[in-house]
Design an enzyme around this catalytic site. Structure first.
Site, PDB file in Angstrom:
ATOM      1  N   LYS A  81      59.553 112.562 -43.522  1.00  9.50           N
ATOM      2  CA  LYS A  81      59.713 113.631 -42.516  1.00  9.50           C
ATOM      3  C   LYS A  81      59.210 113.136 -41.150  1.00  9.50           C
ATOM      4  O   LYS A  81      59.458 111.993 -40.812  1.00  9.50           O
ATOM      5  CB  LYS A  81      59.032 114.922 -42.977  1.00  9.50           C
ATOM      6  CG  LYS A  81      59.468 115.274 -44.411  1.00  9.50           C
ATOM      7  CD  LYS A  81      59.109 116.647 -44.851  1.00  9.50           C
ATOM      8  CE  LYS A  81      59.573 116.841 -46.297  1.00  9.50           C
ATOM      9  NZ  LYS A  81      59.388 118.187 -46.773  1.00  9.50           N
ATOM     10  N   GLU A 124      66.836 120.421 -54.653  1.00  6.13           N
ATOM     11  CA  GLU A 124      65.516 120.726 -54.096  1.00  6.13           C
ATOM     12  C   GLU A 124      65.390 122.228 -53.880  1.00  6.13           C
ATOM     13  O   GLU A 124      65.827 122.747 -52.836  1.00  6.13           O
ATOM     14  CB  GLU A 124      65.342 120.034 -52.741  1.00  6.13           C
ATOM     15  CG  GLU A 124      65.296 118.532 -52.809  1.00  6.13           C
ATOM     16  CD  GLU A 124      64.483 117.966 -51.644  1.00  6.13           C
ATOM     17  OE1 GLU A 124      63.485 117.292 -51.916  1.00  6.13           O
ATOM     18  OE2 GLU A 124      64.809 118.229 -50.488  1.00  6.13           O
ATOM     19  N   GLU A 135      65.139 121.711 -44.485  1.00  3.91           N
ATOM     20  CA  GLU A 135      64.473 121.875 -43.183  1.00  3.91           C
ATOM     21  C   GLU A 135      65.474 121.757 -42.039  1.00  3.91           C
ATOM     22  O   GLU A 135      65.314 122.387 -41.002  1.00  3.91           O
ATOM     23  CB  GLU A 135      63.332 120.852 -43.048  1.00  3.91           C
ATOM     24  CG  GLU A 135      62.138 121.260 -43.902  1.00  3.91           C
ATOM     25  CD  GLU A 135      61.304 120.112 -44.430  1.00  3.91           C
ATOM     26  OE1 GLU A 135      61.406 118.987 -43.912  1.00  3.91           O
ATOM     27  OE2 GLU A 135      60.551 120.338 -45.397  1.00  3.91           O
ATOM     28  N   HIS A 143      69.183 118.427 -45.686  1.00  2.27           N
ATOM     29  CA  HIS A 143      67.846 118.825 -46.153  1.00  2.27           C
ATOM     30  C   HIS A 143      67.582 120.279 -45.726  1.00  2.27           C
ATOM     31  O   HIS A 143      68.003 120.697 -44.643  1.00  2.27           O
ATOM     32  CB  HIS A 143      66.791 117.893 -45.564  1.00  2.27           C
ATOM     33  CG  HIS A 143      65.442 118.090 -46.182  1.00  2.27           C
ATOM     34  ND1 HIS A 143      64.613 119.128 -45.806  1.00  2.27           N
ATOM     35  CD2 HIS A 143      64.800 117.427 -47.164  1.00  2.27           C
ATOM     36  CE1 HIS A 143      63.509 119.073 -46.536  1.00  2.27           C
ATOM     37  NE2 HIS A 143      63.595 118.048 -47.367  1.00  2.27           N
ATOM     38  N   ASN A 174      60.651 110.675 -48.545  1.00  2.00           N
ATOM     39  CA  ASN A 174      61.034 111.360 -47.311  1.00  2.00           C
ATOM     40  C   ASN A 174      59.767 111.591 -46.492  1.00  2.00           C
ATOM     41  O   ASN A 174      59.017 112.520 -46.767  1.00  2.00           O
ATOM     42  CB  ASN A 174      61.727 112.687 -47.669  1.00  2.00           C
ATOM     43  CG  ASN A 174      62.090 113.500 -46.449  1.00  2.00           C
ATOM     44  OD1 ASN A 174      62.007 113.007 -45.313  1.00  2.00           O
ATOM     45  ND2 ASN A 174      62.503 114.745 -46.654  1.00  2.00           N
ATOM     46  N   SER A 230      57.723 119.317 -54.338  1.00  2.00           N
ATOM     47  CA  SER A 230      56.353 119.185 -54.855  1.00  2.00           C
ATOM     48  C   SER A 230      56.231 118.211 -56.028  1.00  2.00           C
ATOM     49  O   SER A 230      55.467 118.456 -56.975  1.00  2.00           O
ATOM     50  CB  SER A 230      55.793 120.560 -55.232  1.00  2.00           C
ATOM     51  OG  SER A 230      55.659 121.369 -54.079  1.00  2.00           O
ATOM     52  N   GLY A 268      57.046 121.396 -50.415  1.00  2.00           N
ATOM     53  CA  GLY A 268      55.783 121.423 -49.674  1.00  2.00           C
ATOM     54  C   GLY A 268      54.832 122.528 -50.083  1.00  2.00           C
ATOM     55  O   GLY A 268      53.869 122.805 -49.365  1.00  2.00           O
TER      56      GLY A 268
HETATM   57  P1  PGA Z   1      57.660 117.805 -50.957  1.00  2.00           P
HETATM   58  O1  PGA Z   1      59.006 117.607 -50.082  1.00  2.00           O
HETATM   59  O2  PGA Z   1      57.648 116.682 -51.973  1.00  2.00           O
HETATM   60  O3  PGA Z   1      56.540 117.719 -49.973  1.00  2.00           O
HETATM   61  O4  PGA Z   1      57.772 119.125 -51.605  1.00  2.00           O
HETATM   62  C1  PGA Z   1      60.197 117.223 -50.661  1.00  2.00           C
HETATM   63  C2  PGA Z   1      61.281 117.169 -49.635  1.00  2.00           C
HETATM   64  O5  PGA Z   1      61.234 117.946 -48.669  1.00  2.00           O
HETATM   65  O6  PGA Z   1      62.209 116.376 -49.747  1.00  2.00           O
END
Ligand code: PGA
Length: 248
Positions: A10, A170, A100, A98, A8, A207, A176
């Protein structure tokens, strides 16, 4: 089915040049090492790179996915991208719900449900993201939150379509932050989720890095990973893939 590793990206990289560079470094290494025996790698870049990547990825083992889609196929919806458009530029997967998007765009279970249905109707495989935030975690509501997200996110989806939906667990507090979910805890949650959905594929995200990736597959029992930050670093991302492929 193979272990699924979904990148991903982003809202990165900022230029097509940078995106091509990142894609090519992953592609080149994978071709060189031929390490994709037991792993399917999916790249989910921003929308603006998809059509270009479709051409670059022809005859490659890498698959293409999008980070979101709208729930209608066409019409007066300024600024939206439909599942049909994604299918047309070679997408196989689409990430939906997601955290976000839930957080910044107020996506509710109802909205996510409509998007999942539209994606399925088009033949895309939805990757539904679920997960508790730190508040819900502290209050001990993890299982209730996950159950709710599944119950309403997947409401009214016919049994025959269920197998095409991938669930990504998640934990929001792990995204993140470098603060990933303990393997035992992730396994406990996976066992709970499998009681609700018996035949689906489950990914872990939050992460993920080259040190912990293998554990989520081998010890926690997930069928794949959703990788954010680490997927933007070609070497780290390749090490994640390699660590998984060696365990198969
Ligand atoms: P990350 O993000 O690996 O940076 O924690 C995962 C995600 O948002 O799908």
């Amino acid at each position: 089915m193979k272990t699924l590793i979904v990148a991903n990206w982003k809202m990165n990289p900022l230029t097509l040049f940078g995106a091509r560079k990142l894609l090519n470094s992953v592609k080149r290494e994978l071709l060189k090492n031929r390490i994709l025996k037991g792993v399917e790698v999916v790249i989910c870049p921003p929308f603006t790179y998809l059509a270009h990547f479709f051409l670059l990825l022809k005859r490659s083992q890498l698959k293409l996915g999008a980070q979101d889609c709208f729930w209608e196929q066409t019409g007066a919806f300024t600024g939206e991208i439909s599942p049909r458009m994604l299918k047309d530029v070679g997408c196989v997967y689409v990430i939906l719900g997601h955290s976000e998007r839930r957080q910044h765009f107020n996506e509710t279970e109802d909205i996510i449900n409509k998007k999942i249905k539209a994606a399925l109707m088009t033949g895309l495989k939805p990757i539904l993201c679920i997960g508790e935030n730190s508040d819900e975690r502290e209050k001990g509501n993890v299982f209730d939150v996950l159950k709710y997200q599944l119950q309403y996110g997947l409401k009214g989806i016919p049994e025959k379509d269920m197998k095409n939906i991938i669930i990504a667990y998640e934990p929001v507090w792990a995204i993140g932050t470098g603060n990933f979910c303990e393997i035992d805890k992730a396994n406990e949650i996976l066992v709970f989720l499998r009681k609700i959905l018996k035949t689906n594929y489950f990914l872990y995200g939050g992460s993920v890095n080259s040190q912990n990736a293998k554990d989520y597959i081998k010890n926690a029992g997930f069928e794949g990973l959703l990788v954010g930050n680490a997927s933007l670093k070609p070497e780290e991302f390749l090490n994640i893939i390699k660590s998984i492929d060696q365990t198969l």
